[in-house]
Design a protein around this motif. Structure first.
Motif, PDB file in Angstrom:
ATOM      1  N   ASP A 147      -5.281   5.294   6.056  1.00 54.96           N
ATOM      2  CA  ASP A 147      -4.858   4.266   5.104  1.00 54.96           C
ATOM      3  C   ASP A 147      -4.741   2.940   5.843  1.00 54.96           C
ATOM      4  OD1 ASP A 147      -4.686   6.275   3.234  1.00 54.96           O
ATOM      5  OD2 ASP A 147      -2.513   6.411   3.308  1.00 54.96           O
TER       6      ASP A 147
ATOM      7  N   THR B 127      -5.954   3.212   0.318  1.00 60.50           N
ATOM      8  CA  THR B 127      -5.391   4.523   0.637  1.00 60.50           C
ATOM      9  C   THR B 127      -6.339   5.663   0.290  1.00 60.50           C
ATOM     10  OG1 THR B 127      -3.515   6.010   0.309  1.00 60.50           O
ATOM     11  CG2 THR B 127      -4.138   4.640  -1.563  1.00 60.50           C
TER      12      THR B 127
ATOM     13  N   THR C 286      -4.778   8.768   0.727  1.00 61.39           N
ATOM     14  CA  THR C 286      -3.783   9.835   0.733  1.00 61.39           C
ATOM     15  C   THR C 286      -2.672   9.692  -0.306  1.00 61.39           C
ATOM     16  OG1 THR C 286      -2.453   8.698   2.397  1.00 61.39           O
ATOM     17  CG2 THR C 286      -4.136  10.218   3.205  1.00 61.39           C
ATOM     18  N   LEU C 287      -2.663   8.627  -1.108  1.00 71.04           N
ATOM     19  CA  LEU C 287      -1.597   8.423  -2.085  1.00 71.04           C
ATOM     20  C   LEU C 287      -2.163   8.302  -3.490  1.00 71.04           C
ATOM     21  CD1 LEU C 287       0.561   5.742  -0.237  1.00 71.04           C
ATOM     22  CD2 LEU C 287       1.030   8.190  -0.423  1.00 71.04           C
ATOM     23  N   GLN C 288      -1.384   8.742  -4.478  1.00 67.88           N
ATOM     24  CA  GLN C 288      -1.722   8.529  -5.884  1.00 67.88           C
ATOM     25  C   GLN C 288      -0.551   7.809  -6.534  1.00 67.88           C
ATOM     26  OE1 GLN C 288      -2.389  12.221  -7.884  1.00 67.88           O
ATOM     27  NE2 GLN C 288      -0.482  13.134  -7.194  1.00 67.88           N
TER      28      GLN C 288
ATOM     29  N   TRP D 215       1.103   6.055 -10.442  1.00 64.05           N
ATOM     30  CA  TRP D 215       1.054   5.884 -11.878  1.00 64.05           C
ATOM     31  C   TRP D 215       2.216   5.021 -12.333  1.00 64.05           C
ATOM     32  CZ3 TRP D 215       2.068  10.335  -9.389  1.00 64.05           C
ATOM     33  CH2 TRP D 215       3.184  11.065  -9.720  1.00 64.05           C
TER      34      TRP D 215
ATOM     35  N   PRO E   4      -1.848  10.014 -13.102  1.00 62.91           N
ATOM     36  CA  PRO E   4      -2.013   9.480 -11.744  1.00 62.91           C
ATOM     37  C   PRO E   4      -3.399   8.861 -11.539  1.00 62.91           C
ATOM     38  CG  PRO E   4      -1.140  11.708 -11.682  1.00 62.91           C
ATOM     39  CD  PRO E   4      -1.541  11.433 -13.098  1.00 62.91           C
TER      40      PRO E   4
ATOM     41  N   HIS F 224      -5.808   8.028  -8.488  1.00 62.87           N
ATOM     42  CA  HIS F 224      -5.847   8.559  -7.128  1.00 62.87           C
ATOM     43  C   HIS F 224      -7.220   8.354  -6.490  1.00 62.87           C
ATOM     44  CE1 HIS F 224      -8.112  11.917  -8.867  1.00 62.87           C
ATOM     45  NE2 HIS F 224      -7.168  11.980  -9.789  1.00 62.87           N
TER      46      HIS F 224
ATOM     47  N   LEU G 211      -8.543   4.532  -3.025  1.00 60.08           N
ATOM     48  CA  LEU G 211      -7.852   3.817  -4.086  1.00 60.08           C
ATOM     49  C   LEU G 211      -7.256   2.576  -3.443  1.00 60.08           C
ATOM     50  CD1 LEU G 211      -6.693   3.813  -7.007  1.00 60.08           C
ATOM     51  CD2 LEU G 211      -4.693   4.956  -6.057  1.00 60.08           C
TER      52      LEU G 211
ATOM     53  N   TRP H 282       4.783   7.082  -7.056  1.00 55.78           N
ATOM     54  CA  TRP H 282       3.729   7.481  -6.130  1.00 55.78           C
ATOM     55  C   TRP H 282       4.082   8.830  -5.525  1.00 55.78           C
ATOM     56  CZ3 TRP H 282       4.830   8.548  -1.101  1.00 55.78           C
ATOM     57  CH2 TRP H 282       6.042   8.070  -0.609  1.00 55.78           C
TER      58      TRP H 282
ATOM     59  N   HIS I 180       2.120  11.880  -2.499  1.00 51.94           N
ATOM     60  CA  HIS I 180       0.976  12.201  -1.651  1.00 51.94           C
ATOM     61  C   HIS I 180      -0.119  12.857  -2.482  1.00 51.94           C
ATOM     62  CE1 HIS I 180       2.672  11.140   2.218  1.00 51.94           C
ATOM     63  NE2 HIS I 180       3.819  11.596   1.753  1.00 51.94           N
ATOM     64  N   TRP I 181      -1.359  12.615  -2.109  1.00 54.09           N
ATOM     65  CA  TRP I 181      -2.514  13.192  -2.788  1.00 54.09           C
ATOM     66  C   TRP I 181      -3.364  13.909  -1.755  1.00 54.09           C
ATOM     67  CZ3 TRP I 181      -7.761  12.287  -1.966  1.00 54.09           C
ATOM     68  CH2 TRP I 181      -8.622  12.834  -2.907  1.00 54.09           C
TER      69      TRP I 181
END
Length: 121
Positions: A22, A35, A37-39, A41, A50, A52, A70, A98, A100-101
């Motif tokens: 990131d 990023t 690694t993050l999502q 909404w 979300p 992502h 994203l 937010w 982690h994704w």
């Protein structure tokens, strides 16, 4: 590593599939986070699902896997989420959720050994 944002400390980390880490950069009017690694909404602003990063696998070469990032950008009083799912702008003061994704490849029982037929592309 993390950085303070209007929505709390956002972690910066390394994604899988050889994606870059990131990345946060300062812009003339605010900042921009790319990023893998993050999502995020924003239910109050009509973004209940979300948004992502997207995991992409080549149908012709299944061993080729990548992540499309994203981007969360804050410029003045406006925040924008941009990615393959679309571009969504909302007030920077709106509550943003937010988490982690981690991308997951879809299970497709019909394609166990790609022959390059082109039906799935």
């Amino acid at each position: 590593m993390s950085f303070p944002s209007p929505w709390g400390e956002l972690p910066l980390s390394q994604a899988e599939y050889n994606a870059p880490a990131d990345h946060l950069e300062q812009t003339p009017f605010g900042w921009k986070l790319t990023t893998y690694t993050l999502q995020f909404w924003v239910p109050a602003e009509g973004i209940p699902q979300p948004v992502h990063p997207v995991l992409v696998q080549s149908c012709m070469h299944p061993e080729q896997i990548s992540i499309r990032p994203l981007v969360l950008e804050v410029a003045g009083n406006t925040a924008t989420l941009s990615g393959l799912q679309g571009r969504f702008s909302f007030p920077a003061a709106a509550p943003l959720r937010w988490e982690h994704w981690a991308g997951k490849l879809p299970d497709n029982p019909h394609c166990t050994d790609c022959t390059g037929c082109g039906k799935c592309c």
